[in-house]
Structures are given as C-alpha cells and as structure tokens.
Design a protein around this motif. Structure first.
Motif, PDB file in Angstrom:
ATOM      1  N   ASP A 126      10.203  44.068  53.047  1.00  0.00           N
ATOM      2  CA  ASP A 126       9.093  45.013  53.057  1.00  0.00           C
ATOM      3  C   ASP A 126       8.347  44.889  51.745  1.00  0.00           C
ATOM      4  O   ASP A 126       8.688  44.063  50.895  1.00  0.00           O
ATOM      5  CB  ASP A 126       9.584  46.443  53.303  1.00  0.00           C
ATOM      6  CG  ASP A 126      10.629  46.890  52.300  1.00  0.00           C
ATOM      7  OD1 ASP A 126      10.335  46.823  51.081  1.00  0.00           O
ATOM      8  OD2 ASP A 126      11.731  47.301  52.707  1.00  0.00           O
ATOM      9  N   GLU A 127       7.341  45.708  51.546  1.00  0.00           N
ATOM     10  CA  GLU A 127       6.499  45.555  50.356  1.00  0.00           C
ATOM     11  C   GLU A 127       7.223  45.915  49.068  1.00  0.00           C
ATOM     12  O   GLU A 127       6.793  45.518  47.979  1.00  0.00           O
ATOM     13  CB  GLU A 127       5.236  46.402  50.496  1.00  0.00           C
ATOM     14  CG  GLU A 127       5.488  47.898  50.594  1.00  0.00           C
ATOM     15  CD  GLU A 127       4.206  48.682  50.763  1.00  0.00           C
ATOM     16  OE1 GLU A 127       4.230  49.899  50.500  1.00  0.00           O
ATOM     17  OE2 GLU A 127       3.181  48.079  51.148  1.00  0.00           O
ATOM     18  N   ASP A 128       8.334  46.638  49.167  1.00  0.00           N
ATOM     19  CA  ASP A 128       9.054  47.054  47.964  1.00  0.00           C
ATOM     20  C   ASP A 128      10.259  46.180  47.632  1.00  0.00           C
ATOM     21  O   ASP A 128      10.815  46.282  46.530  1.00  0.00           O
ATOM     22  CB  ASP A 128       9.535  48.496  48.129  1.00  0.00           C
ATOM     23  CG  ASP A 128       8.376  49.473  48.255  1.00  0.00           C
ATOM     24  OD1 ASP A 128       7.365  49.276  47.543  1.00  0.00           O
ATOM     25  OD2 ASP A 128       8.473  50.401  49.078  1.00  0.00           O
ATOM     26  N   GLY A 272       6.720  36.485  51.351  1.00  0.00           N
ATOM     27  CA  GLY A 272       6.391  37.245  50.160  1.00  0.00           C
ATOM     28  C   GLY A 272       7.569  37.457  49.225  1.00  0.00           C
ATOM     29  O   GLY A 272       7.413  37.493  47.999  1.00  0.00           O
ATOM     30  N   ARG A 273       8.798  37.581  49.799  1.00  0.00           N
ATOM     31  CA  ARG A 273       9.971  37.881  48.979  1.00  0.00           C
ATOM     32  C   ARG A 273      11.188  37.022  49.340  1.00  0.00           C
ATOM     33  O   ARG A 273      12.309  37.362  48.972  1.00  0.00           O
ATOM     34  CB  ARG A 273      10.333  39.364  49.101  1.00  0.00           C
ATOM     35  CG  ARG A 273       9.306  40.294  48.458  1.00  0.00           C
ATOM     36  CD  ARG A 273       9.736  41.736  48.516  1.00  0.00           C
ATOM     37  NE  ARG A 273       8.753  42.612  47.876  1.00  0.00           N
ATOM     38  CZ  ARG A 273       8.752  42.916  46.578  1.00  0.00           C
ATOM     39  NH1 ARG A 273       9.697  42.411  45.788  1.00  0.00           N
ATOM     40  NH2 ARG A 273       7.844  43.729  46.083  1.00  0.00           N
TER      41      ARG A 273
END
Length: 368
Positions: A126-128, A272-273
């Motif tokens: 997720d974004e975090d 992204g991660r």
C-alpha cells in the motif's frame, strides 16, 4: 525507505542485507530453508568484479579466507595440448554454500536479523508500506521488500506469474575428489572436449573440484537422483587425451546433477515497494560464471540508490538491467554453442569509461 524486508537468505539476499546496513538502513532477512548450505555440492569461481564488489562491502577478506585463489587459467585441447594460458588475479574458488555461509555470518555479526524456515505466501503493498505473509501464519511489515529468492522466486511470481524459467539445453555435473589432478593448486583448467565442456581446479589441500556440461534433454528429478552418472561421464570423456575421465572416475557418487536454466526476459523488476535482485531478476546459465558476482553488484547498486536518490528503484533498474541482461544473453550463447566454448573467467564486460567501477564504488554518489 528505511526498513528493508529481504526474502531469501542466499548470496543475493545476504549481500543485499550487508549493503543495506552499510547504507544506514534496517534490513531483516527471511529464508525459506530451515538451515543454510542447501546447495552443498556445487563450487564456483568468484570473478574479479564480484570480489571487488565484496571488497566494497567489507567482506572480501572473510570470503578469501574461506576460499583459495585462482592464479592461472589454462585451456586444453582434446589432445591434451595446452592451447592457451594466462595469469589471473582477484579470482577465488569455493563452494557455493560456503560463500553463502560467510555472507550470512558477516550479516549476523553486524546485527542483521536472519530468520530461517520462513516461506513467503503473499505480499500486500500500500502507499505506506509493504507486508510479507509467511506460511507459518506470521507476517512482517517494512518500507521496501526485496525479492532475493532465486530462479523460482516467489516474489517474482507475485509480481508477474507469466515469467517461467527456461531450460537452457545443458545438464551440469559437479564433483569433488581427494585425488589431485595433474595441475598446480590455483590453476583453473578448461577442457575443450569432444562432447563435454569440462573444467577443474586443484585446491592447496590437493583436492580436485570439477564440473562438466553436456547437451541433452531436461532431466527429471528422478533422473538427476539416479546412480550411474559418473560412469556415463567417464564414457563420454574416455576418447579425449586429457585428465578429465580419470578425474571423474576418481569421484565418489552421487554426483551433483542439475539442469541449466535461465530467465531470458523479466519485464517487471519492481513495483512501488517491491524489487527483485540476483537470479530472481536475471538468472543466467552458469556458462559465464557471473551469477554470484552479478548478485553482489545488484546489492551494492540498490543500497546506493536507496541512500542517494529520490527514485531509488527506478535508478537501480536503469543501471542494472542492461548489464545483467547482457550477461544472460552471453551465457545463453555459450550454453547453446559447441562444447569447445570455454567460459571466460574474469570480469563481466564493462564500459571503457569506468562507468561500472563508479557505479559500484561505495563512496561514489548515484544520481537520479
């Protein structure tokens, strides 16, 4: 991205952990196997570029102490005649599992947690952050997850399950005998045989380590485990006037028998991660002898990109993909070629302007 979850505790995973820690990050390693040293039979020669990369991580001395130096490379024709010879430097031979053990020991000694028996089931991003869930029901969360879990990477499968390892067309045999071959310690001998690409070296303890590569169909697990491979190789080598047949005949069974595999293209190295390193991203057949060296180079570039840049995963892929894919392609060509093709032991091809050296030098800053 400071907390780094590394999936895979082999050469790529341990090197990535060492590099991340040196960059001031907080890596944790999770390995599926219950203990280290899974690939106990194979040996490798660490090329100068790989050894230089280990020097940047501060572990070159520990690796050298577990290995023996290769000081010369010679090529024999099937007649037994030496057709080429040259000195080598900063090349070391050791068992693959021993290199893994040294890197893991160094990582643990530097306070990096390493957990065995942790088989990845899924990854949630997720974004975090990113969460890894394991088969034992436990999970861990971090800022970045690194897939260092090899050819059949579970992490890669979660990114893109369409990427399937390709059988590269050869079987590889590894063996070890206490009987010394007719060679000085530290000399790597490549044999241009009639039907087997063969190589051997003698340790300072006068033990002989060897490999043989033959073309053929992919072997099933049962076929690889079957007895009789030693006699099969001896028969293939018997007509050549080289020490190869005698070396294999002196080796106790069972031999380590493997299929050669590679990944001709991995379209997606990252999200992204989540990011792939080592064989998870760019597995090559063993012909160039660069697998371990490429993995350590990946580790350094990823850690430096995380340390220096605002878009670290993009920078890492931009710098590493061309070099890694060139090695995969070169190794595939050598594997597909005739048995007299001799692996080049040494640095992977590098640009004349020193770009690779700057990319790997720890004190040289990377740019977006």
């Amino acid at each position: 991205m400071r907390s780094i979850v590394i999936i895979g505790g082999g050469i790529a995973g341990a090197a990535t952990a060492l590099a991340a820690a040196k960059a001031g990050l907080s890596p944790v390693v999770f390995e599926a196997h219950p203990a280290s040293g899974e690939d106990i039979g194979a040996f490798l020669t660490l090329a100068p570029n790989g050894f230089a990369a280990l020097r940047e991580l501060g572990v070159a001395d520990a690796v050298a102490a577990a290995a023996f130096p290769m000081t010369e490379l010679s090529v024999l024709a099937r007649t037994g005649e030496v057709v080429a010879s040259r000195p080598t430097s900063d090349s070391f031979t050791l068992r693959r599992a021993e290199l893994c053990r040294v890197l893991q020991t160094e990582a643990i000694g530097r306070g990096i947690p390493l957990h065995h028996g942790k088989r990845l089931v899924t990854v949630r991003e997720d974004e975090d952050g990113v969460t890894a869930e394991f088969a034992d029901g436990e999970s861990v969360r971090g800022d970045l997850l690194v897939g260092a879990d090899g050819l059949r990477s579970a992490v890669r499968g979660l990114l893109d399950d369409s990427v399937v390892p390709r059988y590269a067309g050869q079987r590889v045999f590894y063996g070890h005998t206490a009987k010394a071959a007719p060679s000085e310690p530290g000399r790597m001998v490549m044999v241009r045989g009639s039907s087997v690409a063969f190589g051997y070296t003698v340790s300072p303890a006068r033990e002989t380590y060897w490999f043989g590569r033959t073309h053929g169909d992919e072997l099933s697990p049962a076929e690889m485990a079957a007895p009789g491979w030693r006699d099969h190789l001896v028969e293939l080598l018997r007509d050549d006037a080289t020490p190869a047949a005698e070396i294999v005949a002196a080796t106790a069974e069972p031999l380590l028998v493997t299929n050669t595999w590679d990944l001709p293209a991995v379209p997606r190295w990252r999200t992204g991660r989540v990011v792939l390193v080592g064989d998870a991203a760019h597995a090559a057949s063993p012909a160039t002898g660069q697998g371990a060296s490429m993995a350590v180079e990946d580790a350094i570039v990823l850690a430096k990109a995380l340390r220096d840049t605002a878009n670290p995963l993009e920078v890492y892929e931009r710098l590493r993909r061309p070099r890694a894919e060139a090695n995969v392609a070169a190794s595939a060509r050598m594997t597909a070629g005739a048995t007299d093709t001799v692996p080049r032991v040494g640095s992977a091809r590098r640009p004349a302007d020193g770009a690779v050296e700057r990319m790997l030098a720890w004190d040289a800053v990377l740019e977006d």
